[in-house]
Design an enzyme around this catalytic site. Structure first.
Site, short mmCIF file in Angstrom:
data_model
loop_
_atom_site.label_atom_id
_atom_site.label_comp_id
_atom_site.label_asym_id
_atom_site.label_seq_id
_atom_site.Cartn_x
_atom_site.Cartn_y
_atom_site.Cartn_z
N SER A 1 33.11 53.97 94.35
CA SER A 1 31.75 53.48 94.56
C SER A 1 30.90 54.49 95.34
O SER A 1 29.73 54.73 95.01
CB SER A 1 31.80 52.15 95.32
OG SER A 1 30.51 51.68 95.60
N LYS B 1 29.75 51.71 101.82
CA LYS B 1 30.11 51.12 100.52
C LYS B 1 31.21 50.07 100.66
O LYS B 1 32.05 49.92 99.78
CB LYS B 1 30.53 52.20 99.52
CG LYS B 1 29.51 53.28 99.27
CD LYS B 1 28.13 52.71 98.94
CE LYS B 1 28.12 51.89 97.67
NZ LYS B 1 26.79 51.25 97.42
N ARG C 1 37.06 47.84 102.63
CA ARG C 1 37.43 47.38 101.29
C ARG C 1 38.55 48.26 100.77
O ARG C 1 38.94 49.25 101.44
CB ARG C 1 36.23 47.44 100.34
CG ARG C 1 35.80 48.86 99.98
CD ARG C 1 34.55 48.91 99.13
NE ARG C 1 34.74 48.37 97.80
CZ ARG C 1 33.82 48.48 96.83
NH1 ARG C 1 32.67 49.13 97.06
NH2 ARG C 1 34.05 47.98 95.65
#
Length: 453
Positions: free
Chosen positions: A285, A194, A277
Site C-alpha cells: 500500500s 498506511k 497492519r
C-alpha cells in the site's frame, strides 16, 4: 501664470497626500489590534483605549494582553525576520533570528506565536481553524470582537487592511476569554503510515472531548523540531481544560530522536496510539501511495503520460526493483521495509516510555469491530463514554466500517493500478518479516493475525 484658485486646489491635494501618508505611516498600524463593532459599521479603537482581558483559572499560564510587539513591524517597517527575542524582550536589529531559520520565541509557553511571527501558513491555518471551532463558540468570539460570522459557511469577515498576525491576536484573545487555548497534546498517534492513521484521526476527533490539530499531520518532533515549541503549539486546535489535544504524525514512530524529544518537551502523562497492519500489505500500500504522489506532485505532462501507461505488471516490476536488492533478497535499508519493521522501532520507544503508555491499534481488528476498538481507546485515554454501536455501519463500496456521521477521506489518489505480485515475491516478504513480527508480539504482549503468515 497659475491662478490663485489652481494653487489652492494643488495645495489642498498636497495636504491630503501628506495626511494620508502620516495616517498610513504612524497612526493606522497602532489601531489594528482589536476590533469592536459599533452599530452597523466597524471601528478600530487605538491601543490606548483597550484594556487587558484578565483570565481566571490555573490552566491559563499568562493573562491575555495587548502586546506592543505587534506594532513594531508595522510602525517602523521592520521585517519580521529582523525581530528577535532576548531575555524575554523584543530586540530590533540586523541580526536574523536563529541564523535565518524559523523565528523561535523566547517564552516557550507563548500563546501568541502566530500573532508575533510572520508564518507563511498563518492565513491558510486561520481559515481552517475557524471551521474547526464549534459554531456556537466562534459566534460568541465574533460577537465579542464585533466581527461578522457566517455559521453556514464557517467564515469570518474581517475589516480590510488587517494583517494576518492581528487577526490571530484577535482570535486567540477571544478564545482565551471563553476558556480555550492552543494546548500541547496529551495524545499522539505515532503511525504507522498506511495503517489507518487518517481514519483513526477522523473517528476519534468525533469525540466531544477530543480536539484535533489544524493540519492533519504536523511532524514537529521528526521534521520541524528546529522551528521551536511555539511553532508546534500554534498548530494545535483550541481546547478547554476538560478536553484532550490529539496530534497525529506517522513519521514519529520510525524517527529515532522523537521519543527523547517528546519526553523532554511534552507533559509527563502523554499517551500514544500506534496503528499497525500486516507489514507486507503495508509495504504494498505504501509503495503505491508514494508512487502515485510522486507522479501527482510533478503534474508534468510526461508524468501523466507515464501514469496512464502503468499496468499491474509494470507496477510489480517497479516494486521488486525498489524492495529487493541485486541478489534478490529483501533490502532492509529501504524506507518501505524499515517502516514495516515494527519491532525495531518499538524497542526504541520502550527505552523512553513504559508499555502501558501505548495502545496498539490493529488495522485488521478495526475492520472487524471499529466500535469495539474505539470503546477500548475511550477507556485507555480516560474519556467519557460517547460511542454507541448505532453510530457505525459497514460501507460496501469502501469495504470498511464507517461512522454514520461520515467516512474518513482517502489518503491515496488511487489512479494507479495495484502491483500484481507473484506468490514467490509475497512469500519472500512473509519469510523476512515472520521473526520480526514474532518479536513485535513479545514486545507488545499482543497477538496479530499476520504474525506467522
Amino acid at each position: 501664470m497659475m491662478s490663485s484658485g489652481n494653487l489652492k486646489i494643488k495645495g489642498f491635494i498636497l495636504a491630503l497626500c501628506m495626511a494620508s501618508f502620516i495616517l498610513d505611516r504612524f497612526l493606522i498600524p497602532s489601531q489594528l489590534v482589536e476590533m469592536k463593532g459599533v452599530g452597523n459599521g466597524m471601528v478600530v479603537p487605538p491601543v490606548s483605549r483597550l484594556k487587558p482581558e484578565k483570565v481566571t483559572g490555573s490552566h491559563f499560564p499568562y493573562e491575555s494582553k495587548i502586546s506592543s510587539d505587534l506594532l513594531i513591524p508595522a510602525l517602523y517597517r521592520v521585517p519580521y525576520k529582523d525581530i528577535r527575542y532576548k531575555d524575554g524582550k523584543l530586540v530590533i536589529g540586523d541580526k536574523k533570528v536563529t541564523d535565518g531559520r524559523w523565528p523561535i520565541l523566547a517564552n516557550p509557553n507563548d500563546q501568541r506565536y502566530l500573532a508575533k511571527v510572520n508564518d507563511s501558513q498563518a492565513a491558510q491555518m486561520l481559515g481552517m481553524v475557524v471551521k474547526l471551532i464549534p459554531p456556537d463558540i466562534m459566534s460568541s468570539v465574533a460577537h465579542q470582537k464585533g466581527l461578522k460570522y457566517d455559521k453556514r459557511k464557517s467564515t469570518v469577515t474581517w475589516p480590510s487592511r488587517v494583517a494576518v498576525q492581528t487577526k490571530w491576536d484577535v482570535l486567540i484573545s477571544g478564545m482565551q476569554h471563553l476558556g480555550y487555548e492552543q494546548r500541547l497534546p496529551t495524545i499522539i498517534c505515532l503511525g504507522v503510515k498506511k495503517s489507518g492513521t487518517t481514519a483513526f484521526l477522523h473517528d476519534l476527533a468525533r469525540h466531544p472531548q477530543i480536539v484535533r490539530t489544524i493540519w492533519d499531520e504536523v511532524h514537529y518532533f521528526s521534521l520541524n523540531y528546529d522551528k521551536g515549541i511555539g511553532y508546534y503549539r500554534s498548530r494545535m486546535g483550541f481546547s478547554t481544560i476538560s478536553q484532550a489535544q490529539l496530534e497525529k504524525s506517522p513519521s514519529y514512530f520510525v524517527t529515532k530522536e522523537v521519543p527523547g524529544r517528546i519526553l523532554k518537551d511534552l507533559p509527563t502523562d502523554v499517551k500514544f496510539v500506534l496503528c499497525v497492519r500486516d507489514p507486507v500489505e503495508r509495504i504494498i500500500s505504501d509503495f503505491r501511495h508514494e508512487y502515485e504522489l510522486k507522479l501527482h506532485r510533478g503534474r508534468a505532462v510526461v508524468d501523466m503520460i507515464r501514469a496512464s501507461r502503468e499496468t499491474p505488471a509494470s507496477q510489480a516490476m517497479h516494486f521488486v526493483e525498489t524492495i529487493f536488492n541485486s541478489t534478490g533478497d529483501v533490502d532492509p535499508s529501504t524506507g518501505f521495509v524499515d517502516e514495516s519493521t515494527y519491532s525495531k522501532h518499538m524497542k526504541n520507544w520502550l527505552k523512553s516510555f513504559p508499555r502501558d503508555r501505548f495502545y496498539v491499534l490493529s488495522h485488521e481488528r478495526v475492520n472487524e469491530d471499529l466500535f469495539g476498538e474505539l470503546k477500548n481507546i475511550e477507556e485507555f485515554l480516560g474519556l467519557e463514554p460517547f460511542y454507541e454501536r448505532s453510530m457505525f455501519y459497514y460501507d460496501e463500496e469502501r469495504k470498511a466500517p464507517c461512522m454514520s456521521a461520515g467516512c474518513p477521506p482517502k489518503s491515496t489518489p488511487g489512479f494507479l493500478p495495484k502491483a500484481d505480485l507473484s506468490q514467490d515475491i509475497i512469500q519472500k516478504l512473509r519469510e523476512y518479516f515472520r521473526p520480526l513480527n514474532q518479536e513485535f508480539e513479545e514486545l507488545t504482549q499482543m497477538n496479530f493475525s499476520w504474525t506467522n503468515l
